[in-house]
Design a protein around this motif. Structure first.
Motif, PDB file in Angstrom:
ATOM      1  N   CYS A 170      97.949 -75.813  44.227  1.00  0.00           N
ATOM      2  CA  CYS A 170      98.193 -75.592  42.800  1.00  0.00           C
ATOM      3  C   CYS A 170      96.942 -75.070  42.108  1.00  0.00           C
ATOM      4  O   CYS A 170      95.823 -75.215  42.618  1.00  0.00           O
ATOM      5  CB  CYS A 170      98.635 -76.893  42.121  1.00  0.00           C
ATOM      6  SG  CYS A 170     100.139 -77.622  42.811  1.00  0.00           S
ATOM      7  N   LEU A 171      97.141 -74.477  40.951  1.00  0.00           N
ATOM      8  CA  LEU A 171      96.016 -74.091  40.098  1.00  0.00           C
ATOM      9  C   LEU A 171      96.494 -73.997  38.660  1.00  0.00           C
ATOM     10  O   LEU A 171      97.694 -73.860  38.385  1.00  0.00           O
ATOM     11  CB  LEU A 171      95.383 -72.769  40.530  1.00  0.00           C
ATOM     12  CG  LEU A 171      96.135 -71.460  40.248  1.00  0.00           C
ATOM     13  CD1 LEU A 171      95.134 -70.304  40.248  1.00  0.00           C
ATOM     14  CD2 LEU A 171      97.196 -71.195  41.300  1.00  0.00           C
ATOM     15  N   ARG A 172      95.539 -74.101  37.744  1.00  0.00           N
ATOM     16  CA  ARG A 172      95.823 -73.929  36.326  1.00  0.00           C
ATOM     17  C   ARG A 172      95.409 -72.528  35.919  1.00  0.00           C
ATOM     18  O   ARG A 172      94.320 -72.074  36.260  1.00  0.00           O
ATOM     19  CB  ARG A 172      95.062 -74.965  35.491  1.00  0.00           C
ATOM     20  CG  ARG A 172      95.418 -74.929  33.997  1.00  0.00           C
ATOM     21  CD  ARG A 172      94.568 -75.896  33.195  1.00  0.00           C
ATOM     22  NE  ARG A 172      93.191 -75.434  33.044  1.00  0.00           N
ATOM     23  CZ  ARG A 172      92.263 -76.055  32.320  1.00  0.00           C
ATOM     24  NH1 ARG A 172      92.555 -77.173  31.693  1.00  0.00           N
ATOM     25  NH2 ARG A 172      91.033 -75.583  32.234  1.00  0.00           N
ATOM     26  N   ILE A 173      96.278 -71.840  35.182  1.00  0.00           N
ATOM     27  CA  ILE A 173      95.950 -70.522  34.644  1.00  0.00           C
ATOM     28  C   ILE A 173      96.149 -70.566  33.133  1.00  0.00           C
ATOM     29  O   ILE A 173      97.206 -70.957  32.644  1.00  0.00           O
ATOM     30  CB  ILE A 173      96.819 -69.406  35.256  1.00  0.00           C
ATOM     31  CG1 ILE A 173      96.643 -69.372  36.779  1.00  0.00           C
ATOM     32  CG2 ILE A 173      96.447 -68.053  34.654  1.00  0.00           C
ATOM     33  CD1 ILE A 173      97.480 -68.298  37.463  1.00  0.00           C
ATOM     34  N   SER A 174      95.137 -70.166  32.406  1.00  0.00           N
ATOM     35  CA  SER A 174      95.178 -70.247  30.948  1.00  0.00           C
ATOM     36  C   SER A 174      95.679 -68.947  30.332  1.00  0.00           C
ATOM     37  O   SER A 174      95.477 -67.857  30.872  1.00  0.00           O
ATOM     38  CB  SER A 174      93.779 -70.554  30.404  1.00  0.00           C
ATOM     39  OG  SER A 174      93.763 -70.478  28.990  1.00  0.00           O
ATOM     40  N   TYR A 175      96.315 -69.085  29.180  1.00  0.00           N
ATOM     41  CA  TYR A 175      96.696 -67.917  28.378  1.00  0.00           C
ATOM     42  C   TYR A 175      96.000 -67.976  27.015  1.00  0.00           C
ATOM     43  O   TYR A 175      96.515 -67.482  26.005  1.00  0.00           O
ATOM     44  CB  TYR A 175      98.222 -67.832  28.213  1.00  0.00           C
ATOM     45  CG  TYR A 175      98.902 -69.091  27.742  1.00  0.00           C
ATOM     46  CD1 TYR A 175      99.018 -69.393  26.388  1.00  0.00           C
ATOM     47  CD2 TYR A 175      99.452 -69.988  28.649  1.00  0.00           C
ATOM     48  CE1 TYR A 175      99.656 -70.540  25.943  1.00  0.00           C
ATOM     49  CE2 TYR A 175     100.095 -71.152  28.225  1.00  0.00           C
ATOM     50  CZ  TYR A 175     100.187 -71.411  26.873  1.00  0.00           C
ATOM     51  OH  TYR A 175     100.819 -72.555  26.447  1.00  0.00           O
ATOM     52  N   ALA A 176      94.810 -68.570  26.986  1.00  0.00           N
ATOM     53  CA  ALA A 176      94.068 -68.694  25.728  1.00  0.00           C
ATOM     54  C   ALA A 176      93.553 -67.357  25.219  1.00  0.00           C
ATOM     55  O   ALA A 176      93.325 -67.183  24.026  1.00  0.00           O
ATOM     56  CB  ALA A 176      92.892 -69.657  25.908  1.00  0.00           C
ATOM     57  N   HIS A 177      93.364 -66.398  26.148  1.00  0.00           N
ATOM     58  CA  HIS A 177      92.806 -65.096  25.769  1.00  0.00           C
ATOM     59  C   HIS A 177      93.875 -64.005  25.866  1.00  0.00           C
ATOM     60  O   HIS A 177      94.837 -64.136  26.626  1.00  0.00           O
ATOM     61  CB  HIS A 177      91.629 -64.751  26.680  1.00  0.00           C
ATOM     62  CG  HIS A 177      90.474 -65.687  26.557  1.00  0.00           C
ATOM     63  ND1 HIS A 177      89.504 -65.552  25.593  1.00  0.00           N
ATOM     64  CD2 HIS A 177      90.144 -66.790  27.274  1.00  0.00           C
ATOM     65  CE1 HIS A 177      88.610 -66.532  25.723  1.00  0.00           C
ATOM     66  NE2 HIS A 177      88.975 -67.299  26.724  1.00  0.00           N
ATOM     67  N   PRO A 178      93.690 -62.906  25.131  1.00  0.00           N
ATOM     68  CA  PRO A 178      94.657 -61.802  25.204  1.00  0.00           C
ATOM     69  C   PRO A 178      94.709 -61.213  26.618  1.00  0.00           C
ATOM     70  O   PRO A 178      93.687 -61.127  27.309  1.00  0.00           O
ATOM     71  CB  PRO A 178      94.107 -60.775  24.206  1.00  0.00           C
ATOM     72  CG  PRO A 178      93.195 -61.544  23.304  1.00  0.00           C
ATOM     73  CD  PRO A 178      92.621 -62.635  24.148  1.00  0.00           C
TER      74      PRO A 178
END
Length: 490
Positions: free
Chosen positions: A463-471
């Motif tokens: 598993c991994l975490r992927i952020s959508y905090a940035h455009p």
């Protein structure tokens, strides 16, 4: 979790005689509806992308505004598109694509905490929420420009030798009053004297643990859960017991009850609103059961509420709003909703509040008055509320674009679909090892956040975490699309 795939059924609009699309003027909205459906199915517009504007559709199809709006509203009623204020209509995530998660953590005996050194490398690269932390692209958004102006005005209001004095231990009263008003809008009426300003949420969590625990105590945490909590537990020499957590509904309360029956637990740290890494939202029933268990087992509950203001809809009421026994210590900050550089948080310490105030004097002494006053002004003039409204649209679009990009990955991929927070939790087939993939990705300038960092037991290697905090600009999208080539398979 969703299993990536199509899921949009083509709809053919038949005429009254059954021979094909109705050509009468009264049915032109159906022709447009069918054309838009076909475009979505063929991925002319992908998940999260904006449909042509109403004006464009009117011009290109020679239709009235009312006809176009009717077609779009019918698609919205089917859940295929969603309207966003002042932005238009966007392709929506399909409910029929949602699939339940399959992985669960194990319940193991309490243990000391040892945080993976890889976490220090990630934080040293400022990469906790960005695949490409060196990019630093784009201009300051208007909301941050306004924030900086508010802080600048507060600094210019200095008088005489104000700079020679410390702030009160609890923090600036003006900021605490604004935080009190903000909390009331979420269903929690807290007086300003029950709030203490801190240097971020991590500092608030640190004070909460110091106030209610002693070295060697056992603390229950979510699994997968926030790695920052694990760092604090390690430094305070506390033992941890991991409680299985769903990426949809949060901590498994039945599993927590089993843990409490087997071991003496002093405190429980929980994030009911959009817990990292998967963005879980705890139902009200689970909150009530958690509070009942806390009273039965004499448990301190530390609520990490930092993601609540990132809600894609209305922010949920905090667990603290249901606290009738003064057992919930609420911790939060502006870090995830406004600016990670601001370093302003707050804590409401319940029965431990006086001790927390004393501990703040030891660990921080005081906060910057002018920074607090600037943020208080920013909240008072409505700028913070306006920022949150704009942010909801931006985060929803980024979340949907991320999930759309993940469609090109393997069919065995699963990913959480949070209603708030800043990241999704990606579950690959069990043959993948994201921890072993980290150095390979780093060679290509891409920084991933492997699943094992969110546990002390070495679980979640696939598993991994992927952020959508940035455009999702071209470079970040390219980096995201390269990841499947960089993953190591066992």
């Amino acid at each position: 979790m969703i299993e990536i795939g199509s899921g949009i059924k083509k709809i053919i609009i038949m005429g009254t005689d059954g021979r094909g699309p109705e050509m009468g003027a009264d049915y032109r909205y159906r022709q447009l509806e069918s054309w838009l459906l076909q475009g979505i199915e063929e991925q002319r517009w992908r998940l999260g992308e904006r449909l042509p504007s109403i004006r464009t559709l009117c011009q290109e199809h020679s239709l009235s505004k009312a006809t176009v709006q009717h077609a779009l509203q019918r698609l919205e009623a089917q859940g295929l598109v969603e309207a966003r204020p002042k932005s238009g209509y966007f392709v929506a995530l399909q409910p029929n694509a949602v699939k339940k998660p399959v992985s669960r953590s194990r319940i193991e005996a309490p243990r000391p905490v040892s945080v993976n050194e890889l976490l220090l490398d990630i934080m040293g690269r400022s990469a906790a929420f960005d695949l490409l932390p060196d990019l630093h692209a784009g201009d300051l958004p208007p909301s941050i420009v306004a924030l900086n102006r508010s802080i600048g005005r507060a600094l210019r209001r200095q008088k005489g030798d104000d700079y020679q004095y410390y702030d009160a231990p609890a923090g600036d009263i003006g900021l605490r009053e604004q935080l009190s008003l903000h909390s009331a809008r979420r269903g929690w009426a807290v007086p300003p004297d029950q709030l203490c300003v801190t240097s971020g949420c991590q500092h608030a969590l640190f004070l909460a643990l110091m106030a209610c625990c002693e070295r060697g105590d056992v603390v229950a945490v979510e699994s997968p859960g926030f790695y920052g909590v694990l760092q604090l537990l390690e430094q305070l020499e506390l033992r941890v017991v991991e409680v299985p957590t769903s990426v949809e509904t949060g901590m498994d309360i039945e599993a927590l009850e089993e843990v409490l029956e087997r071991w003496k637990v002093k405190a429980c740290i929980v994030s009911p609103a959009f817990a990292t890494p998967g963005g879980a939202l705890m139902p009200s029933e689970s909150k009530s059961r958690l509070l009942a268990l806390a009273e039965r087992h004499d448990l301190a509950v530390i609520e990490d509420d930092i993601y609540a203001d990132t809600a894609l809809g209305s922010a949920p009421d905090p667990l603290k709003a249901m606290d009738r026994d003064d057992r919930v210590i609420l911790c939060s900050s502006f870090s995830k909703s406004l600016s990670r550089d601001l370093r302003l948080g707050w804590v409401s310490g319940a029965r431990w509040h006086d001790r927390i105030l004393r501990l703040k004097l030891v660990t921080q002494l005081a906060s910057s008055r002018y920074l607090q006053q600037g943020v208080a002004d920013y909240m008072a003039d409505g700028s913070f509320a306006s920022h949150l409204r704009r942010q909801r649209n931006e985060l929803r679009e980024r979340r949907d674009r991320l999930i759309a990009s993940l469609q090109a990955w393997s069919t065995g991929l699963r990913v959480s679909v949070p209603l708030g927070g800043l990241a999704v939790w990606v579950e690959l087939p069990t043959s993948f090892d994201t921890l072993a993939s980290y150095p390979k990705a780093l060679e290509e300038g891409v920084v991933i956040t492997p699943g094992p960092l969110f546990s002390v037991s070495g679980q979640f290697r696939n598993c991994l975490r992927i952020s959508y905090a940035h455009p999702w600009d071209a470079r970040r999208t390219a980096a995201l699309n390269r990841l499947p080539e960089l993953f190591v398979q066992l």
